[in-house]
Design an enzyme around this catalytic site. Sequence first.
Site, mmCIF file in Angstrom:
data_model
loop_
_atom_site.group_PDB
_atom_site.id
_atom_site.type_symbol
_atom_site.label_atom_id
_atom_site.label_comp_id
_atom_site.label_asym_id
_atom_site.label_seq_id
_atom_site.Cartn_x
_atom_site.Cartn_y
_atom_site.Cartn_z
ATOM 1 N N ASN A 55 -11.812 0.722 -11.398
ATOM 2 C CA ASN A 55 -12.411 2.049 -11.263
ATOM 3 C C ASN A 55 -11.533 3.081 -11.956
ATOM 4 O OD1 ASN A 55 -11.394 4.427 -9.409
ATOM 5 N ND2 ASN A 55 -10.571 2.539 -8.519
ATOM 6 N N GLY A 114 -11.205 8.926 -11.163
ATOM 7 C CA GLY A 114 -10.420 10.128 -11.447
ATOM 8 C C GLY A 114 -10.368 11.101 -10.284
ATOM 9 N N ASN A 136 -1.215 10.870 -1.970
ATOM 10 C CA ASN A 136 -1.505 9.951 -3.072
ATOM 11 C C ASN A 136 -0.701 10.346 -4.303
ATOM 12 O OD1 ASN A 136 -2.506 8.267 -4.990
ATOM 13 N ND2 ASN A 136 -4.592 9.044 -4.937
ATOM 14 N N CYS A 182 -2.159 7.456 -8.095
ATOM 15 C CA CYS A 182 -3.443 7.123 -8.716
ATOM 16 C C CYS A 182 -3.249 6.884 -10.202
ATOM 17 C CB CYS A 182 -4.455 8.233 -8.511
ATOM 18 S SG CYS A 182 -6.052 7.774 -9.186
ATOM 19 N N LYS A 236 1.769 7.199 -0.237
ATOM 20 C CA LYS A 236 1.058 6.043 -0.793
ATOM 21 C C LYS A 236 1.684 5.658 -2.124
ATOM 22 C CE LYS A 236 -3.507 4.088 -1.466
ATOM 23 N NZ LYS A 236 -4.947 4.271 -1.233
ATOM 24 N N ASN A 277 -1.593 0.892 -3.937
ATOM 25 C CA ASN A 277 -2.711 1.481 -4.650
ATOM 26 C C ASN A 277 -3.122 0.464 -5.725
ATOM 27 O OD1 ASN A 277 -4.592 3.354 -5.732
ATOM 28 N ND2 ASN A 277 -3.264 5.042 -5.162
ATOM 29 N N THR A 278 -4.054 0.833 -6.576
ATOM 30 C CA THR A 278 -4.583 -0.135 -7.537
ATOM 31 C C THR A 278 -3.595 -0.466 -8.649
ATOM 32 O OG1 THR A 278 -5.610 1.715 -8.695
ATOM 33 C CG2 THR A 278 -7.003 0.472 -7.168
ATOM 34 N N GLY A 289 -9.493 -5.328 -5.158
ATOM 35 C CA GLY A 289 -10.298 -6.457 -4.724
ATOM 36 C C GLY A 289 -9.467 -7.691 -4.442
#
Length: 300
Positions: free
Chosen positions: A68, A71, A125, A128, A163, A190-191, A215
């Site tokens: 993803n 944003g 956060n 990101c 995070k 986080n991702t 995922g």
Amino acid sequence: MNMKINLAGVELKNPVMTASGTFGSGEEYGEWVDLNRLGAVVTKGVANVPWPGNPTPRIAEVYGGMLNAIGLQNPGIDLFARRDIPFLKQYSAKVVVNVCGKTVEDYLEVVERLAHEPVDLLEINISCPNVKEGGIAFGQNPKAVEDITRQVKGHAKQPVIMKLSPNVTDIALMAKAAEAGGADALSLINTLTGMKIDINRRTFALANKTGGMSGPAVKPVALRMVYQAVQAVSIPVIGMGGIATAEDALEFLMAGATAVSVGTANFFNPYATVEILEGIESYMQKNHVEDIREIIGCVK
């Protein structure tokens, strides 16, 4: 059977939370999930002003998960405080507000606005991977992590969860930096930064080129990083990254996470959070575990 946990001085009825950005502010999941069952709802990231997010396409399915590059699209703190907080306060789940920004001042403005709102914890956060303006710089530099943590703590009325980004060489170093800055808890991961190319169109699948990978495929990496962070600090750690089943959640708890957040699984199974909670309860009954704390950190 006791499922209660203490997260930076806030008591949660159980350790199952939602992961920011995957659950909105709870309203869209209301018909599937009884929010009263959850330990906490973590909101989508909120900034000082509305953010439009990135251009589309901004989501792509990949093997074992998704990318993803939303944003951090969000309505801004004013609308959030007026609309989303009152909705969440109808339920007994604790409210954790995820705060995002492009500068330290942006974060502080939101943190100050939330000081007088009835929310339980703040999740900052700084990690990101889809915001070019600075989230990534904060999250990958230990001095920056310590500095922003200290400044947020100076303005926050609620306990502060930092995070952390997995896109670093040494997660323990980042965890220690956040703790040194005064963080009350950590959440990770986080991702991971990833990419997909559409071979038929001969272009990037995401307009942003790169996106955050989440995922089931990221779980082993997330589990390792959570374990390393737990070993490095004395503050509570919230574990997340690919949790889709009770077994996944139990692995994170055994690695030392005080709580777990369920993210991408919500997209392919809207009942995931409650099913995971019920699975943990079943495991405890079957194995005669009276208190969830017997499991937390049992793997050394």
